[in-house]
Design a protein around this motif. Sequence first.
Motif, PDB file in Angstrom:
ATOM      1  N   ILE A  12       1.136   7.521  -4.803  1.00  0.00           N
ATOM      2  CA  ILE A  12       0.136   8.177  -5.687  1.00  0.00           C
ATOM      3  C   ILE A  12       0.358   9.687  -5.454  1.00  0.00           C
ATOM      4  CG2 ILE A  12      -2.172   8.448  -6.138  1.00  0.00           C
ATOM      5  CD1 ILE A  12      -2.148   5.293  -5.980  1.00  0.00           C
ATOM      6  N   GLU A  13       0.356  10.036  -3.980  1.00  0.00           N
ATOM      7  CA  GLU A  13       0.120  11.339  -3.478  1.00  0.00           C
ATOM      8  C   GLU A  13       1.489  11.946  -4.004  1.00  0.00           C
ATOM      9  OE1 GLU A  13       0.319  13.757   0.610  1.00  0.00           O
ATOM     10  OE2 GLU A  13      -0.837  11.844   0.519  1.00  0.00           O
ATOM     11  N   ASN A  16       1.079  12.794  -7.739  1.00  0.00           N
ATOM     12  CA  ASN A  16       0.137  13.955  -7.934  1.00  0.00           C
ATOM     13  C   ASN A  16       0.594  15.418  -7.597  1.00  0.00           C
ATOM     14  OD1 ASN A  16      -1.736  12.223  -9.183  1.00  0.00           O
ATOM     15  ND2 ASN A  16      -2.790  11.701  -7.248  1.00  0.00           N
ATOM     16  N   ARG A  17       1.620  15.480  -6.765  1.00  0.00           N
ATOM     17  CA  ARG A  17       2.059  16.750  -6.338  1.00  0.00           C
ATOM     18  C   ARG A  17       3.184  17.242  -7.324  1.00  0.00           C
ATOM     19  NH1 ARG A  17       4.979  15.537  -0.898  1.00  0.00           N
ATOM     20  NH2 ARG A  17       6.524  16.536  -2.122  1.00  0.00           N
TER      21      ARG A  17
END
Length: 55
Positions: A12-13, A16-17
């Motif tokens: 997820i991280e 999102n980048r």
Amino acid sequence: MSNLQLKLEAFIEDVNREDGLTLHLFEKITRTLFSLIKCAGIPFVLYLLFQITSW
């Protein structure tokens, strides 16, 4: 279970980048599919047009 949760949080991280690996992978896939459609689809459409005009 916590290992799966850590991997999901990392995914997820990454999504999102702006320069995440997942987005680069999807960009490469869509660029490849577009090139395939362009290279194979245009001659096929021209062939179909040629066949229609020869009726």
